[in-house]
Design an enzyme around this catalytic site. Structure first.
Site, short mmCIF file in Angstrom:
data_model
loop_
_atom_site.label_atom_id
_atom_site.label_comp_id
_atom_site.label_asym_id
_atom_site.label_seq_id
_atom_site.Cartn_x
_atom_site.Cartn_y
_atom_site.Cartn_z
N HIS A 44 -98.92 -45.80 6.41
CA HIS A 44 -100.21 -45.91 5.73
C HIS A 44 -101.11 -44.65 5.87
CE1 HIS A 44 -99.56 -50.32 5.53
NE2 HIS A 44 -99.30 -50.29 6.81
O1 RIB Z 1 -103.46 -52.03 7.18
C1 RIB Z 1 -102.99 -50.82 7.70
C2 RIB Z 1 -104.06 -50.12 8.48
O2 RIB Z 1 -104.42 -50.92 9.61
C3 RIB Z 1 -103.60 -48.77 9.07
O3 RIB Z 1 -104.70 -47.90 9.17
C4 RIB Z 1 -103.12 -49.15 10.44
O4 RIB Z 1 -103.21 -48.07 11.38
C5 RIB Z 1 -104.12 -50.21 10.81
O5 RIB Z 1 -105.31 -49.55 11.28
#
Ligand code: RIB
Ligand code: CA
Length: 311
Positions: free
Chosen positions: A241
């Site tokens: 992500h």
């Molecule tokens: O949903 C994914 C996000 O939530 C990413 O930033 C992961 O590191 C968590 O913080």
């Protein structure tokens, strides 16, 4: 002239990869890293941020501790995804570099007031508590923000922490509401795009064959992070992500999206943290975010690998 950025983060293996890519780039000047409670409590996210800097011999990077809980809701963490430390996978030594004594929110406010207006970008990789608190504390900073690029939310993708909500927005929906309604320039990297950026055995092997310490640690983080998401989503890999935020700054042509109106659900317990994205402009509400929904995944992973190889 390198682009000045502040990285606001809740490391988290994917946050860690994003931070390494930023530190590897000559195009970015990381003037500070501000830790927030999210994946794991603040006492761990601030330590993890320092561990990541020391992994690549950057004790010069200033790390600040911020908010240890959301603005109104109780903290929800994600040890089930990231492990007890938040950076499970490879063992990293405890940090020796000092944590800055200034509160992260004060650092964000002071930095935006001291730097030229529109010269500082905020890269938000976790819940938006620190950034929203800074806006509340000193509204004068809002027009001075060059742009906010954040990982969070979902539209055509379903939520990953509830059926409706993505984790970063869910943890602090009130903070997200402040940021999205602030009038600042906001670019969103939601699950719609990060779920196209999946790790795979070949991509993890490419990290490992870089041959440096950073490459092998990134491969170990990706392998650890992958085990949960592949079981949960039945995908062949895990979405990486947070590096999408940094990659967008470095190579925006990897991505595509649309200017839309985004509102945040802050009332309903059923859909708390839902990003209400007016993708077809049916409400005629003013567009307040560039909502990214496409990424060239092979080039995205090449960019990460090329940057980790420089560390
Ligand atoms: O949903 C994914 C996000 O939530 C990413 O930033 C992961 O590191 C968590 O913080
Ligand atoms: Ca994160």
């Amino acid at each position: 002239m390198a682009q000045k950025i502040i990285i606001d983060t809740d490391p988290g293996q994917d946050d860690a990869v994003a931070i390494l890519v930023a530190l590897a780039s000559e195009e970015l000047d990381v003037i500070g890293i501000t830790a927030v409670a999210g994946n794991v409590p603040l006492s761990l996210t601030e330590v993890n941020a320092r561990k990541i800097c020391e992994l690549v011999k950057r004790p010069d990077i200033r790390v600040f501790a911020g908010c240890d809980r959301p603005m109104r809701r109780p903290l929800v963490t994600a040890e089930n995804v990231h492990g007890k430390t938040g950076l499970d996978g490879p063992r990293l030594p405890p940090p020796t570099m000092t944590l800055q004594s200034l509160h992260a929110v004060d650092f964000i406010v002071q930095s935006l007031l001291e730097h030229d207006a529109q010269s500082l970008t905020l890269c938000a990789l976790g819940p938006l508590t620190n950034i929203a608190q800074a806006m509340d504390q000193e509204p004068r900073i809002i027009p001075r923000i060059q742009q906010i690029i954040l990982m969070g939310g979902a539209n055509f993708e379903r939520g990953n922490v509830t059926p409706a909500a993505e984790f970063n927005i869910y943890v602090d929906p009130h903070a997200a509401d402040i940021v999205f309604s602030s009038g600042a320039s906001v670019t969103v990297m939601p699950l719609d795009v990060t779920h196209q950026a999946l790790t795979s055995p070949e991509r993890i092997q490419a990290f490992r064959t870089i041959g440096n310490r950073a490459g092998s640690v990134v491969a170990d983080w990706a392998s650890f992070f992958e085990r949960f998401d592949t079981a949960k989503y039945g995908m062949e890999g895990a979405p990486l992500h947070d590096p999408c935020v940094i990659a967008y700054l470095l190579e925006p042509s990897l991505f595509a999206g649309k200017q839309v109106n985004v509102e945040i659900e802050t009332e309903s317990n059923l859909t708390m943290g839902f990003t209400v994205v007016d993708w077809w402009n049916v409400t005629k509400r003013k567009a307040n975010a560039m909502f990214i929904n496409k990424v060239d995944a092979p080039r995205y992973f090449d960019l990460i690998t090329q940057h980790v190889a420089k560390l």
